[in-house]
Scaffold this motif. Structure first.
Motif, PDB file in Angstrom:
ATOM      1  N   THR A 197     100.131  -0.212 117.733  1.00 16.70           N
ATOM      2  CA  THR A 197      99.852  -1.565 117.266  1.00 16.70           C
ATOM      3  C   THR A 197      98.787  -2.271 118.082  1.00 16.70           C
ATOM      4  O   THR A 197      97.855  -2.855 117.533  1.00 16.70           O
ATOM      5  N   ASN A 198      98.923  -2.284 119.412  1.00 17.87           N
ATOM      6  CA  ASN A 198      97.903  -2.941 120.233  1.00 17.87           C
ATOM      7  C   ASN A 198      97.008  -1.946 120.962  1.00 17.87           C
ATOM      8  O   ASN A 198      96.201  -2.332 121.803  1.00 17.87           O
ATOM      9  N   GLY A 199      97.178  -0.654 120.664  1.00 19.52           N
ATOM     10  CA  GLY A 199      96.299   0.353 121.234  1.00 19.52           C
ATOM     11  C   GLY A 199      96.553   0.683 122.673  1.00 19.52           C
ATOM     12  O   GLY A 199      95.805   1.463 123.276  1.00 19.52           O
ATOM     13  N   PHE A 200      97.644   0.141 123.231  1.00 24.04           N
ATOM     14  CA  PHE A 200      97.933   0.306 124.653  1.00 24.04           C
ATOM     15  C   PHE A 200      99.369   0.743 124.889  1.00 24.04           C
ATOM     16  O   PHE A 200      99.644   1.627 125.680  1.00 24.04           O
ATOM     17  N   GLU A 201     100.303   0.107 124.196  1.00 27.66           N
ATOM     18  CA  GLU A 201     101.712   0.392 124.341  1.00 27.66           C
ATOM     19  C   GLU A 201     102.179   1.342 123.235  1.00 27.66           C
ATOM     20  O   GLU A 201     101.564   1.441 122.186  1.00 27.66           O
ATOM     21  N   MET A 202     103.321   1.996 123.458  1.00 23.11           N
ATOM     22  CA  MET A 202     103.792   3.033 122.538  1.00 23.11           C
ATOM     23  C   MET A 202     104.326   2.486 121.222  1.00 23.11           C
ATOM     24  O   MET A 202     104.328   3.179 120.211  1.00 23.11           O
ATOM     25  N   GLN A 203     104.767   1.255 121.165  1.00 21.51           N
ATOM     26  CA  GLN A 203     105.523   0.775 120.023  1.00 21.51           C
ATOM     27  C   GLN A 203     104.655   0.355 118.838  1.00 21.51           C
ATOM     28  O   GLN A 203     103.431   0.246 118.937  1.00 21.51           O
ATOM     29  N   TYR A 204     105.344   0.090 117.707  1.00 21.07           N
ATOM     30  CA  TYR A 204     104.721  -0.420 116.490  1.00 21.07           C
ATOM     31  C   TYR A 204     105.398  -1.725 116.113  1.00 21.07           C
ATOM     32  O   TYR A 204     106.586  -1.759 115.813  1.00 21.07           O
ATOM     33  N   ASN A 205     104.638  -2.794 116.157  1.00 16.01           N
ATOM     34  CA  ASN A 205     105.149  -4.120 115.848  1.00 16.01           C
ATOM     35  C   ASN A 205     104.662  -4.502 114.450  1.00 16.01           C
ATOM     36  O   ASN A 205     103.672  -5.197 114.282  1.00 16.01           O
ATOM     37  N   PHE A 206     105.381  -4.005 113.441  1.00 18.84           N
ATOM     38  CA  PHE A 206     104.994  -4.186 112.053  1.00 18.84           C
ATOM     39  C   PHE A 206     105.954  -5.133 111.336  1.00 18.84           C
ATOM     40  O   PHE A 206     107.124  -5.261 111.701  1.00 18.84           O
ATOM     41  N   SER A 207     105.452  -5.726 110.255  1.00 20.24           N
ATOM     42  CA  SER A 207     106.330  -6.437 109.335  1.00 20.24           C
ATOM     43  C   SER A 207     107.184  -5.422 108.594  1.00 20.24           C
ATOM     44  O   SER A 207     106.900  -4.217 108.607  1.00 20.24           O
ATOM     45  N   THR A 208     108.216  -5.886 107.937  1.00 16.87           N
ATOM     46  CA  THR A 208     109.088  -4.996 107.176  1.00 16.87           C
ATOM     47  C   THR A 208     108.302  -4.251 106.104  1.00 16.87           C
ATOM     48  O   THR A 208     108.487  -3.043 105.889  1.00 16.87           O
ATOM     49  N   GLU A 209     107.386  -4.951 105.439  1.00 18.94           N
ATOM     50  CA  GLU A 209     106.581  -4.340 104.387  1.00 18.94           C
ATOM     51  C   GLU A 209     105.663  -3.254 104.958  1.00 18.94           C
ATOM     52  O   GLU A 209     105.578  -2.149 104.406  1.00 18.94           O
ATOM     53  N   THR A 210     104.995  -3.570 106.078  1.00 18.38           N
ATOM     54  CA  THR A 210     104.076  -2.594 106.656  1.00 18.38           C
ATOM     55  C   THR A 210     104.825  -1.398 107.212  1.00 18.38           C
ATOM     56  O   THR A 210     104.356  -0.255 107.111  1.00 18.38           O
ATOM     57  N   GLU A 211     105.991  -1.646 107.783  1.00 18.78           N
ATOM     58  CA  GLU A 211     106.795  -0.526 108.293  1.00 18.78           C
ATOM     59  C   GLU A 211     107.162   0.429 107.162  1.00 18.78           C
ATOM     60  O   GLU A 211     107.113   1.661 107.326  1.00 18.78           O
ATOM     61  N   ALA A 212     107.507  -0.120 106.022  1.00 18.53           N
ATOM     62  CA  ALA A 212     107.848   0.728 104.872  1.00 18.53           C
ATOM     63  C   ALA A 212     106.640   1.546 104.433  1.00 18.53           C
ATOM     64  O   ALA A 212     106.768   2.736 104.090  1.00 18.53           O
ATOM     65  N   GLU A 213     105.465   0.954 104.435  1.00 20.56           N
ATOM     66  CA  GLU A 213     104.244   1.676 104.068  1.00 20.56           C
ATOM     67  C   GLU A 213     103.946   2.780 105.089  1.00 20.56           C
ATOM     68  O   GLU A 213     103.512   3.877 104.727  1.00 20.56           O
ATOM     69  N   PHE A 214     104.181   2.475 106.347  1.00 20.56           N
ATOM     70  CA  PHE A 214     103.980   3.443 107.421  1.00 20.56           C
ATOM     71  C   PHE A 214     104.900   4.640 107.213  1.00 20.56           C
ATOM     72  O   PHE A 214     104.494   5.798 107.356  1.00 20.56           O
ATOM     73  N   GLN A 215     106.130   4.356 106.864  1.00 22.94           N
ATOM     74  CA  GLN A 215     107.092   5.422 106.596  1.00 22.94           C
ATOM     75  C   GLN A 215     106.655   6.246 105.388  1.00 22.94           C
ATOM     76  O   GLN A 215     106.678   7.487 105.415  1.00 22.94           O
ATOM     77  N   ASN A 216     106.240   5.576 104.317  1.00 24.91           N
ATOM     78  CA  ASN A 216     105.837   6.267 103.096  1.00 24.91           C
ATOM     79  C   ASN A 216     104.570   7.095 103.284  1.00 24.91           C
ATOM     80  O   ASN A 216     104.332   8.050 102.540  1.00 24.91           O
TER      81      ASN A 216
END
Length: 408
Positions: A231-250
């Motif tokens: 998400t920020n290019g530095f840390e491991m995590q993904y800070n997505f909205s619910t909609e974007t997380e679903a797209e990421f999964q798909n």
């Protein structure tokens, strides 16, 4: 939303300090000792993790409310047929006070003049975007790093290098066939390449190899924070909205796909920089510790004491209540290799998303020392805050005592 291809220690010490200085120092024998400290700089006028004063802007919500692989690095066993002693694996013990710096860019430098007069600073965290270093396919511009190295050498300090990825990845990757995903963070629209995308990984590994070819023998670059498309290019995590997380999964996300991506990135950095300590930031991924656990297991098994673990969310509250799994990885790395930390925010920070009270700042330093961790990145705003002088100097005294214990 569709996936697409496009171009596109400065408080009076008082009682807390006296407790802090009484913290027991670990006596860890080391072969190689790296003493590093960084200073902060102004951020880019566009996307950056800090504001123009080096204050935290883009920490994810970690607030107080919440190629060819080298052989595994194993300890050699002495041959019973000879009298030669066993060859011991080099230990990298990293210690010092860093600043969480601004992004180096065309208009800004991570090494600035704010902290130039602080004689306890021994190094600098330098963050530079991948796209600035690799503006076109096969074209590299090393001037940003060269300039930072020149500044560091003039001061007699070291550099910790972090290549900003994710939203800082070159947009020409889309023309080459890499798939990007759009997302919004703090009302800012961004995009990043899917981390398991073969085109993205191929070009990123090619860049890492070129980076290593240019800087693998540098005596000024003493540590590398490895990064991936996050998400920020530095840390491991993904800070997505619910909609974007679903797209990421798909789009094909799975823990195994992300783990494989990270393993490939770790291999690329380790191969490009065969004698330089490397670490990666650990966060839960979608509330699961599986990805950081598997990647750390891999890194320690294959690269041993040269592989460390980094926490960019450091506070006592986060360690004990929010990121307990990642905290366990930090503790494990300190025992098996090395660990590095970054404060989750600045003291009384009125701009960034995270802030610490002076008591919380003190508690974070105490928890680090109690775990035998002497490498902490502090925000620039705190390094130039005269109210924190005594506190930071007391922490530096603990570091100096630790260094002295190693020499005994």
């Amino acid at each position: 939303m569709l996936f697409y291809h496009r171009i596109n220690l400065r408080l009076h010490w008082k009682d807390a300090g006296s407790r802090f200085l009484k913290t027991a120092l670990l006596s860890i024998t080391t072969t190689t000792f790296l003493f590093l400290v960084g200073c902060g700089g102004a951020s880019s006028t566009s996307e950056s993790l800090t504001d123009t004063n080096g204050d935290p802007q883009e920490h994810s919500p970690d607030t107080n409310t919440e190629n060819t692989k080298p052989e595994p690095a194993t300890e050699d066993v002495a041959d019973s047929s000879t009298d030669d002693p066993a060859i011991e694996e080099t230990t990298y013990q990293i210690a010092g006070t860093y600043c969480s710096c601004g992004l180096t860019s065309e208009k800004a430098s991570s090494i600035n003049r704010d902290t130039e007069g602080l004689d306890y600073l021994d190094g600098v965290l330098v963050r530079i975007s991948w796209t600035d270093l690799n503006p076109q396919v096969g074209i590299y511009d090393w001037s940003y790093i060269d300039e930072q190295i020149e500044y560091a050498e003039a001061r007699g300090i070291k550099i910790t290098l972090a290549i900003m990825n994710g939203p800082y990845a070159p947009k020409w990757l889309a023309d080459e066939g890499a798939t990007f995903i759009d997302y919004v963070i703090r009302n800012d629209s961004r995009s990043l390449p899917l981390p398991w995308d073969d085109v993205y990984l191929s070009y990123y590994k090619e860049f890492i190899a070129a980076l290593g070819e240019h800087y693998k023998d540098s005596n000024t670059i003493a540590l590398i924070h490895m990064t991936n498309a996050t998400t920020n290019g530095f840390e491991m995590q993904y800070n997505f909205s619910t909609e974007t997380e679903a797209e990421f999964q798909n789009a094909g996300y799975s823990e195994s796909a992300l783990i494989d991506s990270w393993k490939g990135v770790v291999d690329a950095f380790a191969t490009a920089f065969p004698t330089t300590p490397i670490d990666l930031e650990v966060h839960p991924v979608f509330f699961s510790d599986e990805v950081p656990n598997e990647v750390v297991d891999y890194g320690l098994k294959i690269y041993g004491k040269r592989f460390g673990v980094f926490a960019a969310w450091w506070s006592e509250h986060n360690a004990l209540n929010v990121y307990t799994g990642a905290y366990s990885l930090i503790q494990r790395a300190q025992q098996e290799s090395f660990a590095s930390l970054q404060m989750v925010g600045a003291v009384n920070n009125d701009i960034g998303s995270s802030s610490l009270t002076t008591d919380e700042f003190t508690a974070a330093l105490e928890l680090a020392i109690s775990n035998g961790i002497y490498y902490i990145e502090v925000w620039n705003a705190d390094l130039i805050n005269s109210d924190l002088d005594v506190l930071i100097l007391a922490h530096d005294t603990a570091i100096e005592n630790y260094k002295a214990s190693l020499a005994e």
